[in-house]
Design an enzyme around this catalytic site. Structure first.
Site, PDB file in Angstrom:
ATOM      1  N   LYS A   1      -8.895  55.841  74.326  1.00 54.99           N
ATOM      2  CA  LYS A   1      -7.635  55.200  74.714  1.00 54.99           C
ATOM      3  C   LYS A   1      -7.934  53.757  75.086  1.00 54.99           C
ATOM      4  CE  LYS A   1      -5.273  54.461  78.319  1.00 54.99           C
ATOM      5  NZ  LYS A   1      -4.600  53.220  77.842  1.00 54.99           N
TER       6      LYS A   1
ATOM      7  N   GLU B   1     -17.063  52.628  86.252  1.00 54.92           N
ATOM      8  CA  GLU B   1     -17.443  51.296  86.743  1.00 54.92           C
ATOM      9  C   GLU B   1     -16.143  50.621  87.130  1.00 54.92           C
ATOM     10  OE1 GLU B   1     -17.740  47.817  87.586  1.00 54.92           O
ATOM     11  OE2 GLU B   1     -17.626  47.524  85.420  1.00 54.92           O
TER      12      GLU B   1
ATOM     13  N   CYS C   1     -16.300  41.997  86.072  1.00 52.01           N
ATOM     14  CA  CYS C   1     -16.572  42.756  87.292  1.00 52.01           C
ATOM     15  C   CYS C   1     -17.801  42.209  88.005  1.00 52.01           C
ATOM     16  CB  CYS C   1     -16.750  44.231  86.966  1.00 52.01           C
ATOM     17  SG  CYS C   1     -17.947  44.568  85.665  1.00 52.01           S
TER      18      CYS C   1
ATOM     19  N   GLU D   1     -10.833  41.755  95.144  1.00 50.89           N
ATOM     20  CA  GLU D   1     -11.169  41.328  93.788  1.00 50.89           C
ATOM     21  C   GLU D   1      -9.969  40.621  93.164  1.00 50.89           C
ATOM     22  OE1 GLU D   1     -13.584  43.092  90.013  1.00 50.89           O
ATOM     23  OE2 GLU D   1     -12.000  44.360  90.823  1.00 50.89           O
TER      24      GLU D   1
END
Length: 522
Positions: free
Chosen positions: A213, A294, A328, A423
């Site tokens: 996906k 992650e 990230c 973040e």
């Protein structure tokens, strides 16, 4: 010199030198070729079936939001159920395919990708907003993942009869790894080829079947990867291409009783949501689902007074603003000791102001962020930052008509401020002052994340202490905190950065398998 399996030893794919006129012209030609194919429709791929649906995901160029990259068919729950059924059926024969044959598909895909390196990079330039170097590194990493995991699978197979089990009289004992089953692979948009290829390849080469996906902002790149795998000979049924809404088919597939594992890369919020769904055991499910995740970071660089300050400033800027900070691993925090704080801040600001903002196709240092939602979120954090720190440069939208933002630097930020803790995933850098290097490490550690970090110092005793006390999965010394190489820097983080699954390392493939011990009395 070849290894005993006939393969040359693994080596990372070289990055392209665009300073060479030949390579520069080749990339320009690739961009023209990709632009001639914009706006096409793309189907779903379920087993051997090619299916177009009425509902579409429209992928747009973040540098030119009105420009359509492609219209991709969108799956619903009915089609997701069909994909699961086909993947489960295919698993019954795919798990018996020899490891060498499964690895060969990956090696062939790597070879094909290497031949078309600039074309795949050009797709990322127009769909993801990467500049040439960032796109080229993404493609190179995808090649590395395919090559590395193929070799790792062969290595694990060779170990099947040589694992160090304790011997006892009157028995022969053996431990082997067998595949898990059907996996759901949910890759991110920020590394739409490399991570998509790595997650998928690891699951497939270990004998599992996959429902892929893709990210809704970069589905066209994922489609071309799917086609690459099929061209490499991967049989129908092993890999299914199923774009759709995360809230609709993503949740459905994650919760499905036939799903054996979920491999996810994305935000903390979505990762925790997937973790909650995966923890349930619906009727008919006879296993605990495995999650390989992650989930992001709030990474930083600590600089002491013994450091090479020019190198530190360059690393801070590269870590903070590479691919617009949409990594990230991005170093969105810098913590500098008081003795050299002003000097480092001045060097960072000077280098940041030198970064050009513009079209990725023209290879500017800073391109657009991925979409309007990200653009607005980052602007809101910039407004927050204006109340939490001293704005030194940037702080607003940039010209260009797309989702362009000025690279932004805030100084004098408290370690517990929101822009030091949350973040942002954009071109925003927060700088904090520490009284000394130990306080710098303490400020670095005061976050819920733990993915990457860096420490700049020439004092060996401090470096040794930092190795033990800086809490993150990937820690670098006297270099930037982005840019992990497959096989060199196995990648994954602590705390809410994920499951520390160490992609691109020797511990990764066993996450997609389970150990089986057989014991036979003589």
């Amino acid at each position: 010199m070849a290894d005993k399996d006939g393969l040359t030893p693994f080596a990372n794919e070289p990055l392209t030198d665009f300073g060479q006129e030949r390579e520069w012209r080749a990339m320009e030609e690739a961009i023209r070729a990709v632009r001639s194919r914009l706006g096409r429709e793309y189907p779903l791929r379920l087993g051997s079936r090619t299916m177009y649906t009425e509902e579409k995901i429209v992928s747009s160029n973040p540098a030119r939001p009105d420009e359509v990259i492609g219209r991709v068919s969108r799956a619903d729950r009915k089609l997701a159920e069909e994909a699961m059924g086909e993947a489960a059926a295919a698993f019954e024969w795919w798990k018996r395919v020899p490891a060498a044959e499964r690895a060969a598909y990956l090696l062939e895909a790597a070879s094909l990708l290497r031949e078309r390196k600039h074309i795949f990079s050009a797709w990322m330039i127009v769909e993801a907003g990467k500049n040439w170097s960032e796109a080229d590194a993404d493609t190179a990493e995808a090649i590395d993942f395919l090559e590395y995991y193929a070799r790792e699978m062969l290595r694990l197979e060779e170990l099947a009869d040589s694992r160090p089990l304790v011997r006892i009289a009157g028995e022969t004992n053996r431990m082997t790894y067998i595949p898990l089953g059907v996996g759901i692979v949910i890759p991110p948009w920020n590394f739409p080829l490399a991570i998509c290829a790595g997650m998928t390849a690891a699951a497939v080469v270990t004998g599992n079947t996959v429902v892929l996906k893709p990210a809704s902002t970069t589905p066209v790149i994922a489609y071309h990867f799917y086609e690459l795998m099929r061209e490499a000979g991967l049989p129908p049924g092993v890999l299914h291409y199923l774009p759709g809404s995360g809230g609709e088919i993503g949740d459905y597939l994650t919760s499905h009783p036939q799903t054996r594992f979920i491999s996810f890369t994305g935000s903390k919020e979505v990762g925790l949501h997937i973790n909650r769904l995966a923890a349930d055991t619906p009727a008919g499910q006879i296993w605990i689902k495995r999650l390989v995740a992650e989930m992001g970071g709030k990474d930083g660089i600590v600089v002491d007074e013994t450091a090479d300050l020019d190198a530190a400033a360059q690393a801070i800027v590269a870590s903070a603003f590479g691919f617009q900070g949409q990594k990230c691993s991005a170093g969105s925090r810098a913590i500098v000791v008081e003795a050299v704080y002003d000097e480092v801040v001045a060097k960072v600001v000077e280098r940041t102001r030198a970064l050009s903002v513009g079209l990725p196709e023209e290879n500017h240092a800073i391109g657009p962020v991925i979409d309007r939602s990200s653009y607005e979120k980052i602007l809101s954090y910039i407004d927050i930052g204006k109340g939490e720190g001293r704005l030194l440069t940037g702080g607003a939208a940039a010209e260009g008509g797309g989702y362009f933002l000025q690279p932004t630097v805030f100084a004098d930020v408290d370690g517990k401020a929101r822009i030091m803790q949350e973040e942002i995933f954009g071109p925003v850098l927060a700088i904090a002052k520490a009284s000394d290097w130990r306080e710098g490490i303490q400020i670095y550690n005061e976050t819920e994340f733990g993915l990457t970090g860096a420490f700049f110092s020439t004092d060996e005793s401090r470096i040794q202490e930092a190795m033990e006390t800086m809490h993150c999965g990937n820690l670098y010394f006297n270099r930037k905190c982005t840019g992990a190489f497959v096989g060199v820097h196995p990648f994954g983080g602590f705390n809410l950065s994920g499951t520390d699954s160490k992609a691109g390392g020797p511990d990764y493939l066993p996450l997609f398998m389970q150990a089986k011990v057989t014991s036979r009395k003589l």
